[in-house]
Design a protein around this motif. Structure first.
Motif, PDB file in Angstrom:
ATOM      1  N   TYR B 150       0.846  -1.194   0.000  1.00 10.92           N
ATOM      2  CA  TYR B 150       0.000   0.000   0.000  1.00 10.92           C
ATOM      3  C   TYR B 150       0.877   1.238   0.000  1.00 10.92           C
ATOM      4  CZ  TYR B 150      -3.355  -3.505   1.402  1.00 10.92           C
ATOM      5  OH  TYR B 150      -4.130  -4.630   1.452  1.00 10.92           O
ATOM      6  N   LEU B 151       0.687   2.098  -0.974  1.00 12.51           N
ATOM      7  CA  LEU B 151       1.475   3.327  -1.040  1.00 12.51           C
ATOM      8  C   LEU B 151       0.668   4.475  -1.634  1.00 12.51           C
ATOM      9  CD1 LEU B 151       4.153   2.883  -3.799  1.00 12.51           C
ATOM     10  CD2 LEU B 151       2.654   1.069  -3.222  1.00 12.51           C
ATOM     11  N   THR B 152       1.307   5.609  -1.808  1.00  8.58           N
ATOM     12  CA  THR B 152       0.624   6.770  -2.382  1.00  8.58           C
ATOM     13  C   THR B 152       1.359   7.226  -3.639  1.00  8.58           C
ATOM     14  OG1 THR B 152       1.925   8.330  -1.107  1.00  8.58           O
ATOM     15  CG2 THR B 152      -0.115   7.598  -0.092  1.00  8.58           C
ATOM     16  N   LYS B 153       0.744   8.180  -4.313  1.00  9.71           N
ATOM     17  CA  LYS B 153       1.330   8.714  -5.553  1.00  9.71           C
ATOM     18  C   LYS B 153       2.716   9.310  -5.287  1.00  9.71           C
ATOM     19  CE  LYS B 153      -1.229  10.713  -9.375  1.00  9.71           C
ATOM     20  NZ  LYS B 153      -2.274  11.672  -9.722  1.00  9.71           N
ATOM     21  N   ASP B 154       2.851  10.013  -4.131  1.00 11.43           N
ATOM     22  CA  ASP B 154       4.139  10.642  -3.775  1.00 11.43           C
ATOM     23  C   ASP B 154       5.228   9.595  -3.577  1.00 11.43           C
ATOM     24  OD1 ASP B 154       2.713  12.944  -3.803  1.00 11.43           O
ATOM     25  OD2 ASP B 154       2.505  13.113  -1.621  1.00 11.43           O
ATOM     26  N   ASP B 155       4.834   8.436  -3.016  1.00 11.25           N
ATOM     27  CA  ASP B 155       5.812   7.366  -2.793  1.00 11.25           C
ATOM     28  C   ASP B 155       6.372   6.841  -4.110  1.00 11.25           C
ATOM     29  OD1 ASP B 155       5.668   7.217   0.050  1.00 11.25           O
ATOM     30  OD2 ASP B 155       3.739   6.234  -0.138  1.00 11.25           O
ATOM     31  N   MET B 156       5.517   6.828  -5.137  1.00  9.81           N
ATOM     32  CA  MET B 156       5.943   6.313  -6.446  1.00  9.81           C
ATOM     33  C   MET B 156       7.106   7.148  -6.977  1.00  9.81           C
ATOM     34  SD  MET B 156       3.945   3.752  -7.262  1.00  9.81           S
ATOM     35  CE  MET B 156       3.415   3.524  -8.930  1.00  9.81           C
ATOM     36  N   GLU B 157       7.037   8.471  -6.710  1.00 10.73           N
ATOM     37  CA  GLU B 157       8.135   9.344  -7.155  1.00 10.73           C
ATOM     38  C   GLU B 157       9.412   9.021  -6.377  1.00 10.73           C
ATOM     39  OE1 GLU B 157       6.649  13.343  -6.814  1.00 10.73           O
ATOM     40  OE2 GLU B 157       5.010  12.846  -8.193  1.00 10.73           O
ATOM     41  N   LYS B 158       9.237   8.751  -5.075  1.00 18.95           N
ATOM     42  CA  LYS B 158      10.400   8.422  -4.241  1.00 18.95           C
ATOM     43  C   LYS B 158      11.072   7.136  -4.713  1.00 18.95           C
ATOM     44  CE  LYS B 158       9.195  10.366   0.190  1.00 18.95           C
ATOM     45  NZ  LYS B 158       8.622  10.002   1.485  1.00 18.95           N
ATOM     46  N   PHE B 159      10.239   6.148  -5.115  1.00 22.59           N
ATOM     47  CA  PHE B 159      10.765   4.859  -5.569  1.00 22.59           C
ATOM     48  C   PHE B 159      11.224   4.890  -7.037  1.00 22.59           C
ATOM     49  CE2 PHE B 159       7.752   2.920  -2.263  1.00 22.59           C
ATOM     50  CZ  PHE B 159       8.760   2.808  -1.325  1.00 22.59           C
ATOM     51  N   HIS B 160      11.089   6.071  -7.687  1.00 22.43           N
ATOM     52  CA  HIS B 160      11.407   6.229  -9.118  1.00 22.43           C
ATOM     53  C   HIS B 160      10.646   5.190  -9.947  1.00 22.43           C
ATOM     54  CE1 HIS B 160      14.465   8.935  -7.763  1.00 22.43           C
ATOM     55  NE2 HIS B 160      15.021   7.997  -7.037  1.00 22.43           N
ATOM     56  N   ALA B 161       9.381   5.049  -9.646  1.00 19.81           N
ATOM     57  CA  ALA B 161       8.572   4.048 -10.353  1.00 19.81           C
ATOM     58  C   ALA B 161       8.122   4.591 -11.704  1.00 19.81           C
ATOM     59  CB  ALA B 161       7.358   3.707  -9.521  1.00 19.81           C
TER      60      ALA B 161
END
Lengths: 211, 169
Positions: B150-161
Motif C-alpha cells: 500500500y502506497l501513495t502517488k508521492d511514494d511512487m516518485e520516491k521509488f522512481h517508479a
C-alpha cells in the motif's frame, strides 16, 4: 489535544509506506504517529515522530540508543524487575513496552511508583489483543488489567498504540476505545492515554537547568 | 397464523461496516463466520448466543450486520478484532449503527473508482489500482505467491517508479 498512535512499523518492515499510513491515521482520527526507524516529518497533516524500541535487554544498549537518538521517542522492551527499575531510573527513556511478556513481579508497586515519579509511560500494544487468540489473549488482557489497577493507584501514564505494520492493522480512535474497554479502561482514560506521549517527549527534550 | 405484536418482537440494531481492501474477494458467508468466530473468541458462546449477530447484506465494500439491541458495542469491538479471512489480511471498519437498514443504505457511497496500473520499481514489475485520492494498492507477485503493498502517488516518485496504464501510455 493530540491523539497519538504509539509505534507503527511502516515499509520496509511493514507492507504500507509511511505516507499511506499517515493518510489512514488521519482518517482514523489520529494527528500524531510514532514511526519506528523513520525521521520526524509531517505527512498529510499528521505529525510523525521518530520512535526507537530497544529489545536487547541490556542497559548498555539502552544508554547507547539514548546517546545516538536524541530526537527520538525511546521505548525499552521490559525485562525482569531489576532491569525495569534500572530503565526507569535512566534519563532519556520515554516509555517501557512489552510488559505483557514479563512475569507479574517485573512491574510491581515499586516500579509503578518509579514510573510515575520519572514520568515514563507504560506502552499498551493493542495489536496483541487483536492478533493473539485463546490463552495468550487471556494472558495479555489479564496483564493489562493488572497494569490498569496499578496505574489508577500510582498515576503513571499509559501510551496506547496499534503496533501496525500495515494499514489493515491500524484502528480508529473509537475502535481503540472499544478494545481497551475489554480490560476495563474507561473512554476518558483511553483518550488521556492517547494524548500523553508527545507531552512527555516535549518535557524531556527541553534543555535542563542544572543550577 | 397471527403475527407477533410489535411489543413482543425482538429489537434489532443494524451496523454498517466497510471492508478494506475495497475488493474483499470473499462471500458473505465467510464474513459471517469471521464475525461469529471473533465474537465467540472475545466474549464466549453465551454472549454470542445473546447477541444474535448476523450478516444481512454485502454491497461492494459495504457490509451490513445485525445484532440484538444493546449489544452493538460488543459487536463493533468484535469486528475491530478481525484481521483476516481465510488467511487473507483484511480490516472491517464500523461506519454507523441504526435501527433500520434503510437509514444505513443512505450512508452507502458509490464505490471509489480506481484505474488499473502497471509499474516497475527497482526492476520489478507490479500491477495494481490507483485511486483518485492518490492511494495506490500494488500487487507483488513472485514465486512465494502474491503480496499487497500500500502506497501513495508521492511514494511512487520516491521509488522512481515508471507507471503505465493498460492502454500503454
Amino acid at each position: 489535544m493530540t491523539v497519538t498512535d504509539a509505534f507503527i512499523h511502516p515499509f520496509p518492515k511493514g507492507d504500507s509506506t509511511l505516507q499511506r499510513m499517515a493518510m489512514t491515521a488521519r482518517e482514523c482520527g489520529f494527528d500524531t504517529l510514532i514511526a519506528v526507524s523513520h525521521h520526524p516529518c509531517e505527512c498529510h497533516g499528521v505529525r510523525i515522530l521518530q520512535g526507537v524500541i530497544v529489545f536487547d535487554g541490556t542497559m548498555k544498549a539502552v544508554t547507547n540508543t539514548i546517546r545516538q537518538k536524541k530526537r527520538a521517542i525511546i521505548g525499552v522492551a521490559a525485562g525482569d524487575a531489576t532491569f525495569n527499575r534500572s530503565v526507569l531510573k535512566t534519563r532519556g527513556v520515554h516509555l517501557i513496552t512489552n510488559l505483557h511478556r514479563t512475569q507479574r513481579n517485573a512491574f510491581d508497586q515499586v516500579t509503578a511508583k518509579l514510573a510515575a515519579e520519572k514520568r515514563i509511560a507504560v506502552h499498551l500494544d493493542i495489536s496483541q489483543i487483536i492478533s493473539c487468540r485463546g490463552h495468550s489473549r487471556q494472558k495479555v488482557l489479564a496483564r493489562y488489567r493488572e497494569l490498569l489497577i496499578l496505574q489508577r493507584k500510582f498515576g503513571f501514564s499509559f501510551a496506547i498504540g496499534s503496533g501496525a505494520t500495515s494499514i489493515l492493522e491500524q484502528r480508529t480512535v473509537r475502535e481503540m476505545i472499544l478494545l481497551t474497554e475489554l480490560f476495563g479502561m474507561t473512554k476518558e482514560e483511553t483518550i488521556t492515554a492517547l494524548g500523553t506521549l508527545p507531552d512527555l517527549f516535549e518535557d524531556t527534550s527541553r534543555p535542563r537547568v542544572v543550577s | 397464523m397471527k403475527h407477533l405484536s410489535p411489543t413482543l418482537r425482538e429489537n434489532k440494531r443494524y451496523v454498517l461496516t466497510s471492508i478494506m481492501p475495497s475488493d474483499p474477494d470473499c462471500e458473505i458467508r465467510e464474513l459471517y463466520y469471521a464475525v461469529a468466530d471473533s465474537i465467540t473468541s472475545l466474549y464466549g458462546d453465551c454472549i454470542a448466543a445473546e447477541m444474535h449477530a448476523a450478516t444481512i447484506l454485502l454491497e461492494g465494500e459495504y457490509l451490513i450486520l445485525r445484532c440484538r439491541r444493546g449489544w452493538e458495542r460488543e459487536l463493533c469491538c468484535a469486528i475491530a478484532a478481525i484481521r483476516s479471512i481465510n488467511g487473507r489480511p483484511l480490516r472491517i471498519i464500523t461506519i454507523a449503527t441504526s435501527g433500520t437498514i434503510a437509514a444505513l443504505r443512505k450512508r452507502i457511497r458509490p464505490q471509489k473508482a480506481g484505474h488499473p496500473i502497471t509499474c516497475t520499481i527497482h526492476g520489478m514489475e507490479y500491477c495494481g489500482i490507483m485511486y483518485a485520492d492518490g492511494k495506490i494498492d500494488l500487487i507483488k507477485r513472485d514465486m512465494k505467491g502474491q503480496e499487497l503493498v500500500y502506497l501513495t502517488k508521492d511514494d511512487m516518485e520516491k521509488f522512481h517508479a515508471t507507471t503505465t496504464k493498460p492502454d500503454g501510455i
